[in-house]
Design a protein around this motif. Structure first.
Motif, PDB file in Angstrom:
ATOM      1  N   CYS A 113      -6.083  -1.261  -8.145  1.00 34.94           N
ATOM      2  CA  CYS A 113      -5.647  -1.613  -8.709  1.00 34.94           C
ATOM      3  C   CYS A 113      -5.656  -3.053  -9.215  1.00 34.94           C
ATOM      4  O   CYS A 113      -6.979  -3.012  -9.158  1.00 34.94           O
ATOM      5  CB  CYS A 113      -3.848  -1.663  -8.295  1.00 34.94           C
ATOM      6  N   ILE A 151       1.889   1.229  -3.837  1.00 40.19           N
ATOM      7  CA  ILE A 151       0.451   2.336  -4.417  1.00 40.19           C
ATOM      8  C   ILE A 151       1.273   3.371  -3.928  1.00 40.19           C
ATOM      9  O   ILE A 151       0.327   4.607  -5.269  1.00 40.19           O
ATOM     10  CB  ILE A 151      -0.111   1.194  -3.869  1.00 40.19           C
ATOM     11  N   LYS A 152       0.665   4.014  -2.985  1.00 41.04           N
ATOM     12  CA  LYS A 152       0.438   5.488  -3.190  1.00 41.04           C
ATOM     13  C   LYS A 152       1.522   6.531  -2.850  1.00 41.04           C
ATOM     14  O   LYS A 152       1.328   7.748  -3.278  1.00 41.04           O
ATOM     15  CB  LYS A 152      -0.116   6.190  -1.661  1.00 41.04           C
ATOM     16  N   LEU A 205       0.694  -0.801   0.215  1.00 46.91           N
ATOM     17  CA  LEU A 205       0.042  -0.082   0.399  1.00 46.91           C
ATOM     18  C   LEU A 205       0.515   1.851  -0.038  1.00 46.91           C
ATOM     19  O   LEU A 205       0.713   1.776  -0.836  1.00 46.91           O
ATOM     20  CB  LEU A 205      -0.785  -0.121   0.914  1.00 46.91           C
ATOM     21  N   SER A 216      -8.177  -3.429  -3.961  1.00 48.54           N
ATOM     22  CA  SER A 216      -9.037  -1.776  -2.940  1.00 48.54           C
ATOM     23  C   SER A 216      -8.687  -0.879  -2.952  1.00 48.54           C
ATOM     24  O   SER A 216      -8.980   0.437  -3.861  1.00 48.54           O
ATOM     25  CB  SER A 216      -9.137  -2.767  -1.215  1.00 48.54           C
ATOM     26  N   GLN A 217      -7.917  -0.610  -3.810  1.00 51.93           N
ATOM     27  CA  GLN A 217      -6.496   0.833  -4.823  1.00 51.93           C
ATOM     28  C   GLN A 217      -6.757   0.766  -5.839  1.00 51.93           C
ATOM     29  O   GLN A 217      -6.562   1.935  -6.266  1.00 51.93           O
ATOM     30  CB  GLN A 217      -5.721   0.458  -4.273  1.00 51.93           C
ATOM     31  N   LYS A 227      -0.968  -0.657 -11.998  1.00 49.51           N
ATOM     32  CA  LYS A 227      -1.848   0.048 -11.208  1.00 49.51           C
ATOM     33  C   LYS A 227      -2.776   1.070 -12.664  1.00 49.51           C
ATOM     34  O   LYS A 227      -1.968   1.382 -13.149  1.00 49.51           O
ATOM     35  CB  LYS A 227      -0.124   1.775 -10.316  1.00 49.51           C
TER      36      LYS A 227
END
Length: 72
Positions: A53, A23-24, A20, A50-51, A71
């Protein structure tokens, strides 16, 4: 270009948190996550989705798995 997270040997939630964070913060379009348990494989895949991706592949890698994440 991709970035690789080696989360082998780490227990949950560490692999998820590392994924996570990448990803951020990351600007890479693909993230490769190395894990060594089924639980980590499932949790990292679910967290990435959930993000927003896409998990483009889960491949056996030695005693673990290589999770390929694209992403959005």
């Amino acid at each position: 270009m991709s970035t690789t997270i080696d989360a082998r040997g780490l227990s949950c939630p560490q692999p998820v948190l590392l994924t996570l964070d990448e990803i951020k913060k990351g600007s890479e379009s693909e993230i490769v996550v190395l894990v060594d348990t089924d639980t980590s494989k499932e949790n990292v895949s679910r967290a990435a989705q959930s993000q927003g991706c896409t998990v483009t592949g889960v491949e056996p890698d030695g005693d673990g798995y290589r999770i390929l994440i694209a992403k959005a």
